[in-house]
Design a protein around this motif. Structure first.
Motif, PDB file in Angstrom:
ATOM      1  N   ARG A 171      12.456  -4.793  -7.862  1.00 39.49           N
ATOM      2  CA  ARG A 171      11.770  -6.057  -8.209  1.00 39.49           C
ATOM      3  C   ARG A 171      11.111  -5.727  -6.949  1.00 39.49           C
ATOM      4  O   ARG A 171      11.667  -5.799  -5.322  1.00 39.49           O
ATOM      5  CB  ARG A 171      13.285  -6.502  -8.068  1.00 39.49           C
ATOM      6  CG  ARG A 171      13.519  -6.405 -10.034  1.00 39.49           C
ATOM      7  CD  ARG A 171      15.178  -7.390  -9.784  1.00 39.49           C
ATOM      8  NE  ARG A 171      14.632  -9.202  -9.699  1.00 39.49           N
ATOM      9  CZ  ARG A 171      14.715  -9.682 -10.394  1.00 39.49           C
ATOM     10  NH1 ARG A 171      13.398  -9.536 -11.814  1.00 39.49           N
ATOM     11  NH2 ARG A 171      13.741 -11.237  -9.940  1.00 39.49           N
ATOM     12  N   VAL A 172       9.996  -6.999  -6.583  1.00 39.30           N
ATOM     13  CA  VAL A 172       9.176  -7.326  -5.831  1.00 39.30           C
ATOM     14  C   VAL A 172       9.010  -8.792  -5.297  1.00 39.30           C
ATOM     15  O   VAL A 172       9.461  -9.312  -6.962  1.00 39.30           O
ATOM     16  CB  VAL A 172       7.847  -6.556  -5.731  1.00 39.30           C
ATOM     17  CG1 VAL A 172       8.480  -4.713  -5.496  1.00 39.30           C
ATOM     18  CG2 VAL A 172       7.293  -7.006  -7.043  1.00 39.30           C
ATOM     19  N   GLN A 173       8.801  -9.709  -4.746  1.00 37.81           N
ATOM     20  CA  GLN A 173       8.669 -10.913  -4.298  1.00 37.81           C
ATOM     21  C   GLN A 173       7.006 -10.768  -4.287  1.00 37.81           C
ATOM     22  O   GLN A 173       6.577  -9.843  -4.138  1.00 37.81           O
ATOM     23  CB  GLN A 173       9.078 -11.919  -3.622  1.00 37.81           C
ATOM     24  CG  GLN A 173      10.840 -11.657  -4.203  1.00 37.81           C
ATOM     25  CD  GLN A 173      11.158 -12.370  -4.703  1.00 37.81           C
ATOM     26  OE1 GLN A 173      10.301 -13.250  -5.254  1.00 37.81           O
ATOM     27  NE2 GLN A 173      12.022 -11.584  -5.829  1.00 37.81           N
ATOM     28  N   MET A 174       6.401 -11.772  -4.688  1.00 36.56           N
ATOM     29  CA  MET A 174       4.957 -12.122  -4.623  1.00 36.56           C
ATOM     30  C   MET A 174       4.652 -11.987  -3.217  1.00 36.56           C
ATOM     31  O   MET A 174       5.609 -12.605  -1.538  1.00 36.56           O
ATOM     32  CB  MET A 174       4.598 -13.773  -4.338  1.00 36.56           C
ATOM     33  CG  MET A 174       2.161 -14.203  -4.910  1.00 36.56           C
ATOM     34  SD  MET A 174       2.270 -15.243  -5.237  1.00 36.56           S
ATOM     35  CE  MET A 174       3.090 -16.377  -4.165  1.00 36.56           C
ATOM     36  N   GLY A 175       3.444 -11.048  -2.518  1.00 40.16           N
ATOM     37  CA  GLY A 175       3.764 -10.863  -1.318  1.00 40.16           C
ATOM     38  C   GLY A 175       4.107  -9.472  -1.389  1.00 40.16           C
ATOM     39  O   GLY A 175       3.580  -8.738   0.448  1.00 40.16           O
ATOM     40  N   ASP A 176       4.999  -9.073  -1.633  1.00 39.13           N
ATOM     41  CA  ASP A 176       5.736  -8.181  -0.935  1.00 39.13           C
ATOM     42  C   ASP A 176       5.009  -6.932  -0.888  1.00 39.13           C
ATOM     43  O   ASP A 176       4.027  -6.103  -2.129  1.00 39.13           O
ATOM     44  CB  ASP A 176       7.075  -7.727  -2.108  1.00 39.13           C
ATOM     45  CG  ASP A 176       7.998  -8.207  -1.304  1.00 39.13           C
ATOM     46  OD1 ASP A 176       8.077  -9.827  -0.605  1.00 39.13           O
ATOM     47  OD2 ASP A 176       9.095  -8.205  -2.149  1.00 39.13           O
ATOM     48  N   PRO A 177       4.754  -6.260  -0.051  1.00 36.18           N
ATOM     49  CA  PRO A 177       3.409  -4.665  -0.284  1.00 36.18           C
ATOM     50  C   PRO A 177       4.262  -3.239  -0.524  1.00 36.18           C
ATOM     51  O   PRO A 177       5.800  -2.664  -1.345  1.00 36.18           O
ATOM     52  CB  PRO A 177       4.501  -3.763   1.618  1.00 36.18           C
ATOM     53  CG  PRO A 177       5.450  -4.108   2.639  1.00 36.18           C
ATOM     54  CD  PRO A 177       5.643  -5.987   1.576  1.00 36.18           C
ATOM     55  N   LEU A 178       3.200  -3.024  -1.382  1.00 35.18           N
ATOM     56  CA  LEU A 178       3.237  -2.270  -2.632  1.00 35.18           C
ATOM     57  C   LEU A 178       2.595  -0.364  -1.938  1.00 35.18           C
ATOM     58  O   LEU A 178       3.702   0.439  -2.379  1.00 35.18           O
ATOM     59  CB  LEU A 178       2.221  -2.232  -3.783  1.00 35.18           C
ATOM     60  CG  LEU A 178       2.955  -4.122  -4.237  1.00 35.18           C
ATOM     61  CD1 LEU A 178       1.645  -3.818  -6.015  1.00 35.18           C
ATOM     62  CD2 LEU A 178       4.547  -3.757  -4.977  1.00 35.18           C
ATOM     63  N   MET A 179       1.495  -1.314  -1.291  1.00 34.08           N
ATOM     64  CA  MET A 179       1.029   0.552  -1.167  1.00 34.08           C
ATOM     65  C   MET A 179       0.299   0.019   0.498  1.00 34.08           C
ATOM     66  O   MET A 179       0.052  -1.190   0.220  1.00 34.08           O
ATOM     67  CB  MET A 179       0.638   1.040  -2.374  1.00 34.08           C
ATOM     68  CG  MET A 179       0.350   1.457  -3.173  1.00 34.08           C
ATOM     69  SD  MET A 179      -0.325   2.435  -4.728  1.00 34.08           S
ATOM     70  CE  MET A 179       0.610   2.851  -5.897  1.00 34.08           C
ATOM     71  N   VAL A 180      -0.290   1.302   0.852  1.00 35.51           N
ATOM     72  CA  VAL A 180      -1.078   1.125   2.156  1.00 35.51           C
ATOM     73  C   VAL A 180      -2.279   2.040   1.970  1.00 35.51           C
ATOM     74  O   VAL A 180      -2.330   3.360   0.717  1.00 35.51           O
ATOM     75  CB  VAL A 180      -0.708   1.700   2.782  1.00 35.51           C
ATOM     76  CG1 VAL A 180      -1.896   1.775   4.732  1.00 35.51           C
ATOM     77  CG2 VAL A 180       0.740   0.617   4.033  1.00 35.51           C
ATOM     78  N   MET A 181      -3.681   2.062   1.528  1.00 35.98           N
ATOM     79  CA  MET A 181      -4.564   2.577   1.566  1.00 35.98           C
ATOM     80  C   MET A 181      -5.567   2.903   2.717  1.00 35.98           C
ATOM     81  O   MET A 181      -5.941   1.577   3.141  1.00 35.98           O
ATOM     82  CB  MET A 181      -5.532   1.503   0.374  1.00 35.98           C
ATOM     83  CG  MET A 181      -6.430   1.549  -0.686  1.00 35.98           C
ATOM     84  SD  MET A 181      -7.652   1.468  -1.580  1.00 35.98           S
ATOM     85  CE  MET A 181      -6.679   2.037  -3.076  1.00 35.98           C
ATOM     86  N   ILE A 182      -6.310   3.584   2.796  1.00 32.16           N
ATOM     87  CA  ILE A 182      -7.231   3.924   3.803  1.00 32.16           C
ATOM     88  C   ILE A 182      -8.719   4.106   3.285  1.00 32.16           C
ATOM     89  O   ILE A 182      -8.618   4.833   2.496  1.00 32.16           O
ATOM     90  CB  ILE A 182      -6.666   5.493   4.740  1.00 32.16           C
ATOM     91  CG1 ILE A 182      -5.524   5.398   5.410  1.00 32.16           C
ATOM     92  CG2 ILE A 182      -7.439   5.632   5.018  1.00 32.16           C
ATOM     93  CD1 ILE A 182      -4.456   4.283   6.391  1.00 32.16           C
ATOM     94  N   ALA A 183      -9.158   3.124   3.668  1.00 32.86           N
ATOM     95  CA  ALA A 183     -10.888   2.320   3.075  1.00 32.86           C
ATOM     96  C   ALA A 183     -11.652   2.697   4.363  1.00 32.86           C
ATOM     97  O   ALA A 183     -11.028   1.386   5.073  1.00 32.86           O
ATOM     98  CB  ALA A 183     -10.934   2.242   2.139  1.00 32.86           C
ATOM     99  N   MET A 184     -12.474   3.598   4.185  1.00 30.00           N
ATOM    100  CA  MET A 184     -13.650   3.294   5.752  1.00 30.00           C
ATOM    101  C   MET A 184     -12.843   3.027   6.970  1.00 30.00           C
ATOM    102  O   MET A 184     -13.330   2.216   7.203  1.00 30.00           O
ATOM    103  CB  MET A 184     -14.190   1.760   4.831  1.00 30.00           C
ATOM    104  CG  MET A 184     -14.863   1.912   3.093  1.00 30.00           C
ATOM    105  SD  MET A 184     -16.262   0.416   3.575  1.00 30.00           S
ATOM    106  CE  MET A 184     -17.848   0.642   3.881  1.00 30.00           C
ATOM    107  N   LYS A 185     -12.077   4.362   7.635  1.00 33.58           N
ATOM    108  CA  LYS A 185     -11.751   4.194   8.341  1.00 33.58           C
ATOM    109  C   LYS A 185     -10.946   3.332   9.166  1.00 33.58           C
ATOM    110  O   LYS A 185     -10.472   2.531   9.707  1.00 33.58           O
ATOM    111  CB  LYS A 185     -12.645   4.652   9.718  1.00 33.58           C
ATOM    112  CG  LYS A 185     -13.910   5.742   9.448  1.00 33.58           C
ATOM    113  CD  LYS A 185     -14.581   5.978  10.188  1.00 33.58           C
ATOM    114  CE  LYS A 185     -14.181   5.269  11.843  1.00 33.58           C
ATOM    115  NZ  LYS A 185     -15.625   5.273  12.743  1.00 33.58           N
TER     116      LYS A 185
END
Length: 714
Positions: A659-673
């Motif tokens: 269960r998650v609340q609005m604004g909770d972190p789901l993933m971290v993405m690396i893009a354009m350094k």
């Protein structure tokens, strides 16, 4: 053995806006005696790409030195490849398999018989192993000795060296104990807010601010992830965060004979994401005595590590102009052109001469500064979305004309693409004038002439920044953008009716051009398609146009007048409109008169959007797309989170059933350094996670699907 494919040598011309550096008439280079034993550099390999590779090649060409380029699969048609005398393919787009592959680059140096390697900035420029490998292979590394890179590249070591050399440093912890609990204790001892920094960091990577103890661990882990990705080392140091400091840095230069000089300071205070966006030289409001102390401290720092070549000693400065050592960049800086503009020097030329064993071209007494220079970094990013970097084609690119006091430092041309694989900087706009106010006025004028279509850029934001009264007054600090956010990001106003009429006029006049071409081609003047006056639409001399101002539809009733002008009605306002299209070079201009006010705007029409660029403003007006032609679907955003850009999934925080609340972190993405945290758009339960750590997701791809609370309660 790494495989390197040799391609034939090629030559290409620069963009018309590129300027070959010239000596200033007021800054004659002194005649220095040739140094005995100096090596000869006849060919240099640039172990980099884009803007800095092109920058080094221009000076090499001026000095009669041949240039060798390396390129990845993504850069095979790039500008730096076209400019080089020779170019060699070194691997896939991923920098780890191309521009960061030391063995491939050294092999190219051998194959091409290059005597020297210039690393530019970023990539391998501050890599001790690469510098040592070059030396072992008998290749001149155009940079400091590896010992200096090592000493200054580890922030904890550099702080100790600076303190011993009498250079003031900020209070902090720079030790070996890297446990989370111990670092948190040190942060409490120092006192919040604190700055968390990667020990081997640079370029704003691996840096976070912890304002309170409760957020310390989250910020520490985020900084470590980014540091591992950028530097393969997640060791951290903790420093006291100085509230609203200035970021002032000093350009230093050393030679192989023990000489070192400073070329004055640059102010790089205005930043976003701890990365510089506008730099200037000299620093506003810094008096000669503080300038001298800054320079002398920087030279002490350089001499403490036997520095050779171009380097930058960075300081933070408080409101009373007390300054403290922050770090030393052991390479040429992105913002070096502002120093060149105020001192009349070519620092790349100095690099090549010093690397060959020559004496510094000038002594300290011979270095003077004059006037004021600004550099604005033009990025592919969306300032309205927290400066989210972007990618895409440069469908239209036009710049201010280069002259002796205006430089366009770039590595792209119209038609090129800004890719997701590398830094999103498009160009650096550098201007010089006799004083700061004149230079700032020129910067704003030139930014108005920097017109890009095809992707989001920060040009309008740079204009807003350069026009802010506090910036004009020189009251700059590293928290400037946050402090003045409401003025720098004002609510978007509806486009003026006069501008909408210009857009409509541009569409009508372009239609007339197409009609004239059709008539000329078919020679059928009676064809119903051979008229652009409204008759062929079976509405006599009247037609209706619908434009899009953002998401709002605007209806315009257009009356075609017999004298060739138009009467356009928007809501209850009637405007008299006339004008023509004029081609100048590769650009089309709209010369218009709206209710007697005459304006000239650059006109670019791409797909379903009209772009108008003028000396006063820029505007973007859309055309509605019929629903049956629209390929955009909102289905992907209804029940989950989507990727804002193409990138690699670095971290996944959730699993099915969470269960998650609005604004909770789901993933971290690396893009354009850069690291981007993907957060839940709504509260709910995770239904499916589509990507694993290490996998790549395309832009707009669904990352996570979840059932929101409204659906669950039904």
């Amino acid at each position: 053995m790494a495989t390197v494919v040799l391609v034939r040598g090629r030559r290409g011309r620069c963009l018309p806006a590129l300027l070959l550096l010239r000596k200033w008439p007021w800054a004659q280079q002194p005649v220095r005696s040739a140094t005995a034993g100096a090596k000869k550099i006849e060919k240099v390999l640039i172990a980099n790409r884009g803007e800095i590779a092109c920058r080094v090649m221009r000076t090499a060409k001026k000095m009669g030195v041949q240039s060798v380029a390396v390129y990845s699969e993504a850069d095979k048609n790039s500008m730096h490849v076209a400019m080089a005398d020779e170019a060699y393919f070194i691997g896939p787009a991923a920098s780890q398999q191309s521009y960061l592959d030391m063995d491939k680059i050294i092999q190219v140096a051998k194959i091409s018989s290059a005597q020297a390697v210039h690393p530019g900035y970023g990539f391998l420029s501050e890599n001790t192993e690469f510098a040592e490998k070059c030396t072992q292979e008998g290749i001149i590394f155009i940079g400091p000795p590896s010992s200096a890179i090592r000493a200054m590249g580890i922030k904890s070591t550099s702080k100790a060296i600076m303190s011993a050399a009498g250079v003031p440093v900020v209070e902090g912890y720079h030790g070996d104990d890297q446990s989370n609990q111990f670092l948190m204790e040190q942060a409490g001892r120092i006192g919040y807010p604190v700055m968390i920094k990667a020990v081997r960091g640079g370029g704003g990577k691996g840096m976070r601010i912890a304002v309170t103890e409760s957020e310390f661990l989250d910020q520490l882990e985020s900084a470590r992830r980014e540091a591992r990705k950028s530097f393969n080392d997640d060791a951290m140091l903790i420093e006291k965060f100085v509230d609203n400091p200035r970021h002032v840095e000093v350009q230093v230069f050393g030679d192989q004979h023990g000489n070192a000089v400073y070329l004055f300071e640059r102010d790089c205070s205005v930043q976003r994401r701890h990365q510089k966006i506008i730099e200037e030289a000299p620093g506003p409001g810094i008096d000669p005595e503080v300038r001298r102390k800054l320079g002398e401290a920087a030279v002490r720092a350089a001499k403490a590590v036997n520095y050779v070549g171009a380097g930058t000693v960075e300081f933070i400065m408080d409101a009373e102009h007390n300054f403290y050592f922050m770090e030393m960049n052991t390479r040429l800086q992105v913002e070096h052109p502002v120093t060149e503009m105020v001192t009349g020097t070519d620092l790349v030329e100095w690099q090549l001469k010093v690397a060959a064993g020559e004496l510094l071209p000038k002594t300290q007494d011979e270095i003077a500064h004059r006037g004021h220079a600004f550099e604005a970094r033009v990025y592919a990013e969306d300032p309205d979305s927290n400066f989210l970097p972007g990618a895409g084609p440069l469908q239209h690119l036009s710049t201010p004309p280069a002259d002796r006091w205006t430089r366009i430092e770039t590595g792209v041309r119209q038609g090129d693409e800004v890719t997701v694989h590398y830094d999103p900087m498009i160009a650096k706009l550098v201007v010089w004038e006799e004083d700061r106010s004149a230079a700032l006025r020129k910067l704003r004028y030139c930014l108005r002439q920097y017109n890009i279509v095809g992707l989001n850029t920060n040009v309008e934001f740079l204009l807003s920044l350069a026009s802010h009264p506090e910036f004009e007054s020189g009251n700059v600090h590293t928290n400037f953008i946050t402090q003045h956010h409401s003025e720098l990001f004002p609510p978007k106003k509806p486009t003026a009716k006069e501008i909408l009429c210009q857009a409509a006029l541009g569409l009508i006049l372009r239609e007339r051009v197409f009609t004239d071409e059709f008539t000329l081609h078919t020679r059928d003047q009676f064809s119903p398609f051979a008229s652009s006056n409204g008759r062929r639409l079976n509405i006599a001399f009247v037609r209706n146009l619908t434009l899009l101002d953002g998401e709002n539809k605007v209806d315009i009733a257009v009356n075609y007048n017999h004298d060739g002008s138009y009467s356009m009605q928007i809501q209850d306002k009637m405007l008299h409109v006339s004008g023509d299209l004029v081609n100048e070079g590769d650009c089309t201009y709209l010369k218009s008169s709206v209710n007697g006010v005459v304006r000239k705007s650059k006109l670019v029409i791409v797909e379903n959007t009209v772009y108008l660029f003028s000396a006063e403003s820029s505007a973007q007006v859309g055309l509605p797309v019929p629903k049956y032609l629209s390929a955009v679907s909102s289905m992907g955003t209804q029940g989950g989170a989507i990727a804002p850009m193409t990138g690699t999934i670095e971290k996944v925080f959730v699993k099915e059933g969470d269960r998650v609340q609005m604004g909770d972190p789901l993933m971290v993405m690396i893009a354009m350094k850069m690291e981007h945290t993907i957060r839940a758009p709504k509260a709910g339960t995770i239904k499916k996670v589509y990507y694993r750590e290490g996998s790549q997701a395309n832009r707009h791809a669904a990352l996570v699907e979840f059932v929101d609370e409204e659906t669950q309660s039904e």
